[in-house]
Design a protein around this motif. Structure first.
Motif, PDB file in Angstrom:
ATOM      1  N   GLY A 181      52.914  70.577  30.564  1.00 31.97           N
ATOM      2  CA  GLY A 181      54.197  70.551  29.888  1.00 31.97           C
ATOM      3  C   GLY A 181      54.968  69.262  30.050  1.00 31.97           C
ATOM      4  N   GLY A 182      55.443  68.749  28.915  1.00 31.94           N
ATOM      5  CA  GLY A 182      56.264  67.545  28.907  1.00 31.94           C
ATOM      6  C   GLY A 182      57.467  67.739  28.004  1.00 31.94           C
ATOM      7  N   LYS A 183      58.402  66.805  28.082  1.00 28.48           N
ATOM      8  CA  LYS A 183      59.620  66.870  27.292  1.00 28.48           C
ATOM      9  C   LYS A 183      59.668  65.704  26.330  1.00 28.48           C
ATOM     10  N   GLY A 184      59.468  65.975  25.044  1.00 27.53           N
ATOM     11  CA  GLY A 184      59.534  64.948  24.021  1.00 27.53           C
ATOM     12  C   GLY A 184      60.894  64.919  23.354  1.00 27.53           C
ATOM     13  N   SER A 185      60.942  64.348  22.157  1.00 25.93           N
ATOM     14  CA  SER A 185      62.223  64.205  21.456  1.00 25.93           C
ATOM     15  C   SER A 185      62.758  65.527  20.927  1.00 25.93           C
ATOM     16  N   LYS A 186      61.901  66.557  20.895  1.00 21.23           N
ATOM     17  CA  LYS A 186      62.334  67.887  20.433  1.00 21.23           C
ATOM     18  C   LYS A 186      62.339  68.912  21.556  1.00 21.23           C
ATOM     19  N   GLY A 187      62.346  68.425  22.781  1.00 17.26           N
ATOM     20  CA  GLY A 187      62.417  69.326  23.910  1.00 17.26           C
ATOM     21  C   GLY A 187      61.082  69.564  24.583  1.00 17.26           C
ATOM     22  N   PHE A 188      61.078  70.540  25.490  1.00 20.76           N
ATOM     23  CA  PHE A 188      59.913  70.820  26.321  1.00 20.76           C
ATOM     24  C   PHE A 188      58.853  71.565  25.527  1.00 20.76           C
ATOM     25  N   ASN A 193      50.817  72.234  18.240  1.00 21.22           N
ATOM     26  CA  ASN A 193      50.078  72.873  17.149  1.00 21.22           C
ATOM     27  C   ASN A 193      49.035  73.867  17.649  1.00 21.22           C
ATOM     28  N   GLY A 194      49.230  74.342  18.874  1.00 22.76           N
ATOM     29  CA  GLY A 194      48.266  75.253  19.463  1.00 22.76           C
ATOM     30  C   GLY A 194      46.912  74.642  19.730  1.00 22.76           C
ATOM     31  N   ARG A 195      46.815  73.329  19.569  1.00 21.04           N
ATOM     32  CA  ARG A 195      45.516  72.650  19.662  1.00 21.04           C
ATOM     33  C   ARG A 195      45.447  71.652  20.821  1.00 21.04           C
ATOM     34  N   VAL A 196      46.580  71.002  21.088  1.00 20.16           N
ATOM     35  CA  VAL A 196      46.579  69.884  22.038  1.00 20.16           C
ATOM     36  C   VAL A 196      47.515  70.194  23.200  1.00 20.16           C
ATOM     37  N   HIS A 197      46.963  70.208  24.396  1.00 21.31           N
ATOM     38  CA  HIS A 197      47.743  70.425  25.613  1.00 21.31           C
ATOM     39  C   HIS A 197      48.677  69.245  25.867  1.00 21.31           C
ATOM     40  N   VAL A 198      49.896  69.544  26.278  1.00 20.65           N
ATOM     41  CA  VAL A 198      50.850  68.494  26.636  1.00 20.65           C
ATOM     42  C   VAL A 198      50.874  68.365  28.151  1.00 20.65           C
ATOM     43  N   PRO A 199      50.499  67.195  28.698  1.00 18.08           N
ATOM     44  CA  PRO A 199      50.483  67.031  30.153  1.00 18.08           C
ATOM     45  C   PRO A 199      51.877  66.782  30.722  1.00 18.08           C
TER      46      PRO A 199
END
Length: 292
Positions: A181-188, A193-199
């Motif tokens: 889990g990471g926090k981008g410009s639209k939040g955590f 897209n259910g495809r790519v894990h966010v580190p």
């Protein structure tokens, strides 16, 4: 660009005891120039290795993780020979070298996610030819990064590496990620897209050999830079990369990887505990911003 024989870059150590020479088991032979210092997860080009699948390219090496939808790590050599006048190709595309049946992440999987398609092996570090640059836009070389990380501290560290290459250093670099889990410009988010894990974290470990030397010249005094970034827009915004300096050993313990496995044990153990200090380094730092 033709890859030099990686065997010439490795040590073949012998131990002399008195007048009797005892042969030490030879170090592993690197699969590629780009893993001259080691294979951090013992990745293999074996379709049974779904979460640790080795891909060797002329431009870099990587371990791809089917479950995560991105690389565990990417490793590459950087010297002035890789730098030229080729334009940025911007041809993001699915990786054709994944095994049959694997989902191939698409550029538009990241669209609207709030995370950048962050290069691991940088585009600007492969400009000797258009084909070299194009290879960096394969999606297995991308990681979901908070824009404030990808475009600021991460980018400045890439710039610093290239400045060393121009000064005739040869760098051996590995970049990867860990955590959830990471926090981008639209939040955590924990996935895209259910495809790519966010580190949760993105790291980079850099070994710098002076005067374009080889891996065989690396010893316990060779400069090492290890940086471990939170993948969080708030925590990295307007921060210097030096704010996140750590040791290779700390990253190993956190990420479950092992660096420098193709170096002699004594050298490996010393390098793992190096903490880079920008105020005392012999590398110099020119115009690179270290302070906030």
């Amino acid at each position: 660009m033709k890859i030099r024989n990686p065997i010439t870059l490795l040590l073949l150590p012998f131990l002399l005891t008195g007048c009797v020479r005892t042969t030490v088991a030879p170090l592993p032979v690197a699969e590629s120039l780009h893993v001259s210092l080691g294979n951090p997860t013992s990745a293999r080009a074996d379709t049974t290795e779904a979460d640790n699948y080795l891909i060797l390219r002329d431009q870099y090496a990587l371990s791809c993780n089917r479950s995560l939808g991105h690389a565990n790590w990417v490793s590459w050599e950087l010297s002035s020979e890789w730098l030229g006048d080729a334009n940025r190709q911007d041809d993001f595309r699915p990786d054709p070298d994944l095994p049959t049946g694997w989902y191939r992440v698409r550029p538009d999987d990241y669209t609207g996610s709030g995370f950048d398609r962050g290069h691991l092996c940088p585009s600007a570090s492969r400009t000797a030819s258009e084909s070299d640059n194009s290879a960096t836009f394969l999606m297995c070389n991308m990681i979901p990064q908070a824009p404030q990380l990808n475009r600021e501290a991460w980018a400045r560290l890439e710039d610093y590496c290239r400045s060393l290459a121009v000064k005739n250093y040869r760098l051996f670099i590995v970049a990867g990620s860990y955590g959830v889990g990471g926090k981008g410009s639209k939040g955590f988010a924990t996935s895209i897209n259910g495809r790519v894990h966010v580190p949760g974290r993105n790291y980079k470990v850099i070994v710098a050999v002076e005067n374009s030397g080889s891996a065989a010249q690396i010893d316990g005094e060779t400069p090492v830079i290890a940086v471990d970034f939170p993948n969080d827009a708030d925590l990295v915004d307007n921060k210097s990369w030096s704010s996140f300096v750590t040791t290779p050993g700390d990253i190993e313990r956190a990420a479950g990887v092992t660096f420098f496995t193709y170096l002699p044990e004594e050298v490996r153990n010393k390098l793992r505990e190096v903490r880079f200090d920008p105020t005392t380094t012999t590398l110099g730092y020119g115009d690179v911003r270290f302070q906030e």
